[in-house]
Design a protein around this motif. Structure first.
Motif, PDB file in Angstrom:
ATOM      1  N   ILE A  25       0.865  -1.371   0.087  1.00 53.78           N
ATOM      2  CA  ILE A  25       0.005   0.279   0.089  1.00 53.78           C
ATOM      3  C   ILE A  25       0.836   1.285   0.126  1.00 53.78           C
ATOM      4  N   SER A  26       0.395   2.385  -0.526  1.00 56.68           N
ATOM      5  CA  SER A  26       1.116   3.456  -0.844  1.00 56.68           C
ATOM      6  C   SER A  26       1.290   4.184   0.765  1.00 56.68           C
ATOM      7  N   GLY A  27       2.288   5.190   0.990  1.00 57.98           N
ATOM      8  CA  GLY A  27       2.538   5.949   2.118  1.00 57.98           C
ATOM      9  C   GLY A  27       1.273   6.607   2.639  1.00 57.98           C
ATOM     10  N   GLY A  28       0.512   7.049   1.598  1.00 59.87           N
ATOM     11  CA  GLY A  28      -0.752   7.957   2.070  1.00 59.87           C
ATOM     12  C   GLY A  28      -1.748   6.831   2.550  1.00 59.87           C
ATOM     13  N   ALA A  29      -1.724   5.646   2.014  1.00 61.48           N
ATOM     14  CA  ALA A  29      -2.762   4.604   2.358  1.00 61.48           C
ATOM     15  C   ALA A  29      -2.405   4.349   3.917  1.00 61.48           C
ATOM     16  N   ALA A  30      -1.075   4.162   4.034  1.00 63.34           N
ATOM     17  CA  ALA A  30      -0.501   3.700   5.532  1.00 63.34           C
ATOM     18  C   ALA A  30      -0.997   4.819   6.427  1.00 63.34           C
ATOM     19  N   LEU A  69       8.997  -0.599   0.641  1.00 62.45           N
ATOM     20  CA  LEU A  69       9.370  -1.545  -0.466  1.00 62.45           C
ATOM     21  C   LEU A  69       9.546  -0.788  -1.977  1.00 62.45           C
ATOM     22  N   SER A  70       9.656   0.340  -1.778  1.00 64.96           N
ATOM     23  CA  SER A  70       9.532   1.221  -3.061  1.00 64.96           C
ATOM     24  C   SER A  70      10.850   1.683  -3.476  1.00 64.96           C
ATOM     25  N   ALA A  71      11.356   1.779  -4.569  1.00 63.16           N
ATOM     26  CA  ALA A  71      12.528   2.679  -4.877  1.00 63.16           C
ATOM     27  C   ALA A  71      12.403   3.901  -5.417  1.00 63.16           C
ATOM     28  N   ASN A  72      11.155   4.245  -5.278  1.00 59.34           N
ATOM     29  CA  ASN A  72      10.857   5.511  -5.807  1.00 59.34           C
ATOM     30  C   ASN A  72      10.959   6.889  -4.885  1.00 59.34           C
ATOM     31  N   PRO A  73      12.044   7.794  -5.066  1.00 57.77           N
ATOM     32  CA  PRO A  73      12.220   8.756  -4.150  1.00 57.77           C
ATOM     33  C   PRO A  73      10.940   9.499  -3.678  1.00 57.77           C
ATOM     34  N   ASP A  74      10.003   9.695  -4.638  1.00 63.43           N
ATOM     35  CA  ASP A  74       8.683  10.497  -4.359  1.00 63.43           C
ATOM     36  C   ASP A  74       7.759   9.727  -3.659  1.00 63.43           C
TER      37      ASP A  74
END
Length: 193
Positions: A25-30, A69-74
């Motif tokens: 789940i995304s940071g926003g969902a967390a 779990l993401s490699a996306n810096p954004d």
């Protein structure tokens, strides 16, 4: 040896099937799940800031409470089971309060000093920003600026970490007067041995 390899799949065939993998789940969902666990659900009205934000979730990652779990810096991605574990912590209510983001003006106000003094604290390395956000003025990206964010816990740690500063004097410097911090120089970085 071949018998044991053949026997293993047969044993699994009789057992209950494994549940399908849970997508991250995304940071926003967390943040939304954590806010819900705190009894302060994040608003869904466009433009309204939630009680727990993705900034706070990133600080949970920095503290090792959640894995990214993401490699996306954004953006960040998290395992829902790990988020659920965080939601059941007894000290959950204290965690977001320590990681509340403050802009430079808010950080200066929290320390009861002027913004110029807080700028000196940044120059001296007394305050560090873990993240910045882009703030737009109007609809054009040409009128956007990056604003550094600081956590309440890091801002609160500045005074005890620097007893060499005369905090009462700093808090009473008249507007337009030179800050006592202006004369200080940053400490050189320690040389590794």
């Amino acid at each position: 040896m071949a018998a044991s390899i053949v026997a293993a799949p047969a044993a699994r065939a009789g057992s209950a099937p494994l549940p399908p993998p849970t997508p991250p789940i995304s940071g926003g969902a967390a943040a939304d799940r954590i806010a819900e666990a705190l009894g302060t659900p994040n608003r869904t009205i466009h433009g309204e800031i939630g009680h727990v934000t993705a900034f706070v979730v990133r600080r949970f990652v920095d503290r090792g409470l959640l894995a990214d779990l993401s490699a996306n810096p954004d953006g960040t991605l998290h395992h829902p089971g790990q988020v659920e574990e965080v939601c059941h912590r007894e000290d959950l209510a204290d965690l977001p309060a320590a990681d509340t983001p403050l802009g430079p003006e808010q950080a200066a106000a929290r320390l009861r000093v002027c913004h110029a003094d807080f700028d000196h604290m940044i120059r001296l390395g007394w305050a560090r920003s873990p993240q910045s956000i882009e703030v737009r003025f109007g609809t054009s990206r040409a009128r956007a600026v990056d604003v550094a964010l600081y956590t309440t816990v890091s801002v609160g740690a500045v005074v005890p970490a620097h007893p060499e500063a005369d905090w009462e004097q700093l808090r009473t410097v008249a507007k337009g007067r030179r800050s006592p911090l202006a004369a200080l120089r940053p400490q050189p970085a320690p040389v590794p041995v």
